[in-house]
Write an enzyme that holds these catalytic residues in place. Sequence first.
Site, mmCIF file in Angstrom:
data_model
loop_
_atom_site.group_PDB
_atom_site.id
_atom_site.type_symbol
_atom_site.label_atom_id
_atom_site.label_comp_id
_atom_site.label_asym_id
_atom_site.label_seq_id
_atom_site.Cartn_x
_atom_site.Cartn_y
_atom_site.Cartn_z
ATOM 1 N N HIS A 1 41.330 -0.791 8.715
ATOM 2 C CA HIS A 1 40.096 -1.554 8.933
ATOM 3 C C HIS A 1 40.260 -3.014 8.499
ATOM 4 C CE1 HIS A 1 36.866 1.675 9.611
ATOM 5 N NE2 HIS A 1 38.049 2.248 9.775
ATOM 6 N N HIS B 1 3.338 5.038 12.468
ATOM 7 C CA HIS B 1 3.543 5.155 11.020
ATOM 8 C C HIS B 1 4.421 6.386 10.807
ATOM 9 C CE1 HIS B 1 2.282 4.582 6.762
ATOM 10 N NE2 HIS B 1 2.485 5.885 6.705
ATOM 11 N N ARG C 1 0.853 -1.200 0.000
ATOM 12 C CA ARG C 1 0.000 0.000 0.000
ATOM 13 C C ARG C 1 0.885 1.246 0.000
ATOM 14 N NH1 ARG C 1 -0.749 4.676 2.672
ATOM 15 N NH2 ARG C 1 -0.442 3.630 4.664
HETATM 16 C C1 HCA Z 1 -1.201 9.026 3.602
HETATM 17 C C2 HCA Z 1 -1.801 8.142 4.651
HETATM 18 C C3 HCA Z 1 -0.819 7.496 5.565
HETATM 19 C C4 HCA Z 1 -1.624 6.617 6.497
HETATM 20 C C5 HCA Z 1 -0.889 5.886 7.550
HETATM 21 C C6 HCA Z 1 -1.672 4.809 8.285
HETATM 22 C C7 HCA Z 1 -0.006 8.551 6.354
HETATM 23 O O1 HCA Z 1 -1.036 10.207 3.869
HETATM 24 O O2 HCA Z 1 -0.909 8.541 2.493
HETATM 25 O O3 HCA Z 1 -2.757 4.437 7.835
HETATM 26 O O4 HCA Z 1 -1.204 4.367 9.317
HETATM 27 O O5 HCA Z 1 1.191 8.647 6.157
HETATM 28 O O6 HCA Z 1 -0.625 9.302 7.112
HETATM 29 O O7 HCA Z 1 0.101 6.712 4.839
HETATM 30 CU CU CU Z 2 2.194 7.126 5.028
#
Ligand code: HCA
Ligand code: CU
Length: 460
Positions: A286, A192, A10
Amino acid sequence: MVEILDTTLREGEQTPYVNFTVDEKVQIAQMLDSVGVDMIEAGDPSVSPNVATAIKRIASLGLRAEIVAHSIASCPGIDKAKACGADRVGIFYATSKIHLDAKLHKTPEEAIAIITEHIAYARGLGLKVRYTSEDATRTDFEFLVRVCNAAIKAGADRISYADTLGIMQPHIFYERVHALRERLLPCKIDLHCHDDYGLALANAMAGIRAGADCIHTTVNGLGERTGIPDLAETIVAFHNLEGVEKYNIQPLMEISAYLEKVSGFFIAPNKPITGQNAFTHKSGIHTNGILKDPRTYEPFDPSLLGRERKIVIDKYTGKSAVKARLDEYGIEVSAAELEVIVTHIKNLGDQRKQIFETDIIDIAEQVTGREMDVIPHDINALVMLEVESHVYTSMVVRRLRGFTNVSHVYEITGDYDISAFVNVENVVALNNLIEEVRTIKGVKRTETRIVLKKYNGNGN
Ligand code: HCA
Ligand code: CU
């Protein structure tokens, strides 16, 4: 214990100019499952019919990992996630003022209503729900806590704390995640982290220390702009530095190479863990240390990844490395001869960019006056390819560039369309490589010429 959600399929497909076929996605999902990642985010089915098909096929494989579909807060999107057979839907809706004002044109109260309605809708369909606060790190913290707790009450059992713009620093992120953990109702927290300042993995590790549960990764750190934490770096860092042993490390190199091949997106040689130079040593000091005890200059043994250390021979090289290389070839030299050989290598290194195995053997022959009956490990070859007329040459070139043993690819005129310069360990490896090249879609025929000697021109 840390969890990993891999989102190569994704977020990774949001890398500029990268698209995977359905078959490639299925293959990637199977490889990720062999590593033991906890969740695979397989795509957002609203993006295109092929994305939906890929999620459906992956969900039907019966993998160990939980299969997550991504979706905006829309009922048709959530319906599609359900129809694909995903275990979970990750519903994202931005919460920062700038996103609410400029992009979504919603008030904070409207946003909460939309988020909770859609979570309840997904729960009604029997899906597990992760709620992602997009741009969470630029969201007013009190509002973030309100939104997330409303999402949990509506049925989300995971919250993704998204550093969408990669603006965090480890110490700040630690504080934030710690506070979030304290203020949220019971739920799992995903991290994330985008890598805009090169801090994504550092931030994510700090966040795990602060009480979060899960890190989002992609293979080779793919993703929007500069991507998110690399799967291999994350797994090896947690394994070696934090004692997390639940993931299978051995397939990581192969997955990285496969992703280079199918994405046409190549990692830098100096990339940690999977980069070509991660275990290559150069300076005399090294290499001398490495030959005495590899622990002097290696943070961990490359065999963890099924890799081997490499010592580069050139003008920085000292006697011990040259001696070790000659030993490998079965060439015996006296101490005095070794001294002269090293001097020659240094001189050659001053004139050239790169020294090849054959050069070292040539020098040893010249200096000792003895003929050396040595076959170098390296074989260089030129593989010429003819491409089917209905296929773009650039497509085949992209695939070829994905092979780790292909160093240069040229589009050429004449009977053949492409010439690739390859470097392999031995004839068997060359044969395997040619076989694989022939399986590339659009390759009509190949002809291979083994390089006996290579010279550099004046321009190097
Ligand atoms: C984007 C969405 C996301 C979502 C992350 C997640 C982000 O802006 O494309 O669903 O945990 O970076 O916020 O990838
Ligand atoms: Cu993202």
